[in-house]
Scaffold this active site. Sequence first.
Site, PDB file in Angstrom:
ATOM      1  N   CYS A 168      -5.296 -16.225   5.718  1.00 13.58           N
ATOM      2  CA  CYS A 168      -4.047 -15.472   5.587  1.00 13.58           C
ATOM      3  C   CYS A 168      -2.929 -16.219   6.306  1.00 13.58           C
ATOM      4  O   CYS A 168      -3.147 -16.708   7.421  1.00 13.58           O
ATOM      5  CB  CYS A 168      -4.237 -14.081   6.203  1.00 13.58           C
ATOM      6  SG  CYS A 168      -2.771 -13.039   6.086  1.00 13.58           S
ATOM      7  N   HIS A 216      -2.082  -5.666   2.826  1.00 14.08           N
ATOM      8  CA  HIS A 216      -0.894  -5.911   3.660  1.00 14.08           C
ATOM      9  C   HIS A 216       0.106  -4.761   3.554  1.00 14.08           C
ATOM     10  O   HIS A 216       0.839  -4.474   4.499  1.00 14.08           O
ATOM     11  CB  HIS A 216      -0.196  -7.210   3.243  1.00 14.08           C
ATOM     12  CG  HIS A 216      -0.826  -8.464   3.787  1.00 14.08           C
ATOM     13  ND1 HIS A 216      -0.886  -8.733   5.137  1.00 14.08           N
ATOM     14  CD2 HIS A 216      -1.396  -9.519   3.171  1.00 14.08           C
ATOM     15  CE1 HIS A 216      -1.477  -9.915   5.311  1.00 14.08           C
ATOM     16  NE2 HIS A 216      -1.809 -10.409   4.150  1.00 14.08           N
ATOM     17  N   HIS A 255      -6.705  -8.255  -0.939  1.00 11.17           N
ATOM     18  CA  HIS A 255      -6.179  -8.800   0.318  1.00 11.17           C
ATOM     19  C   HIS A 255      -4.668  -8.545   0.420  1.00 11.17           C
ATOM     20  O   HIS A 255      -4.185  -8.049   1.452  1.00 11.17           O
ATOM     21  CB  HIS A 255      -6.484 -10.309   0.387  1.00 11.17           C
ATOM     22  CG  HIS A 255      -5.891 -11.015   1.563  1.00 11.17           C
ATOM     23  ND1 HIS A 255      -6.657 -11.627   2.528  1.00 11.17           N
ATOM     24  CD2 HIS A 255      -4.597 -11.213   1.954  1.00 11.17           C
ATOM     25  CE1 HIS A 255      -5.868 -12.158   3.446  1.00 11.17           C
ATOM     26  NE2 HIS A 255      -4.605 -11.932   3.116  1.00 11.17           N
ATOM     27  N   GLU A 256      -3.938  -8.864  -0.679  1.00 12.59           N
ATOM     28  CA  GLU A 256      -2.473  -8.730  -0.631  1.00 12.59           C
ATOM     29  C   GLU A 256      -2.061  -7.262  -0.546  1.00 12.59           C
ATOM     30  O   GLU A 256      -1.133  -6.919   0.195  1.00 12.59           O
ATOM     31  CB  GLU A 256      -1.830  -9.402  -1.850  1.00 12.59           C
ATOM     32  CG  GLU A 256      -2.034 -10.914  -1.929  1.00 12.59           C
ATOM     33  CD  GLU A 256      -1.637 -11.658  -0.656  1.00 12.59           C
ATOM     34  OE1 GLU A 256      -0.731 -11.193   0.063  1.00 12.59           O
ATOM     35  OE2 GLU A 256      -2.248 -12.696  -0.355  1.00 12.59           O
TER      36      GLU A 256
HETATM   37 NI    NI Z   1      -2.699 -12.277   3.979  1.00 13.53          NI
END
Ligand code: NI
Length: 181
Positions: free
Chosen positions: A103, A149, A145-146
């Site tokens: 990341c 966030h 994953h995104e």
């Molecule tokens: Ni990330």
Amino acid sequence: MALLKIARMGHPVLRQIAEPVRNPISPEIQILISDMLETLADCGGIGLAAPQVHVPLRVVIYSVPGERMNAEGEDGPGVPMTVLINPRIEILGEEREIGPEACLSVPGLIGMVERWRSIRLTALGADGAPFEREAHGFHARVIQHECDHLDGVLYPQRMTDMTTLAFAEEARRYAAQAAAD
Ligand code: NI
């Protein structure tokens, strides 16, 4: 256009729940998207979420290189750069997969994370029009994953085996050594 500064783990903006975008085609959002695209191209990452550039809004950009898809047994040319506004993920099936993640907000590190193997994504594009797509394997991993966030979650919080957290440089060195042995 501008290069934006990347927030690193420990910055409170990365722990916030990001707000939905009310008007995707507003000039502010269009400028944010083009600045994020320029910033990601400069960093050389696969994806970027708005909170990572200190903007707590539900905006993500990502692409998947063909060789990464193929390495995981998926066919196809990869996924071109895609803008997601107010994305939602629906889990398909019960299969989960463990794979490495890194990341831009956790620079230098890599760790193994378990994710859903298949998902359906719905979002608005940069033109404000809704679209949906199914994603599997590495592609599904990138989206999960995104989108994490946007909910204030970084991949180390998803890790179940912290012994796999490593400096990417060391992990590469010892993987290369093991392969040579
Ligand atoms: Ni990330």
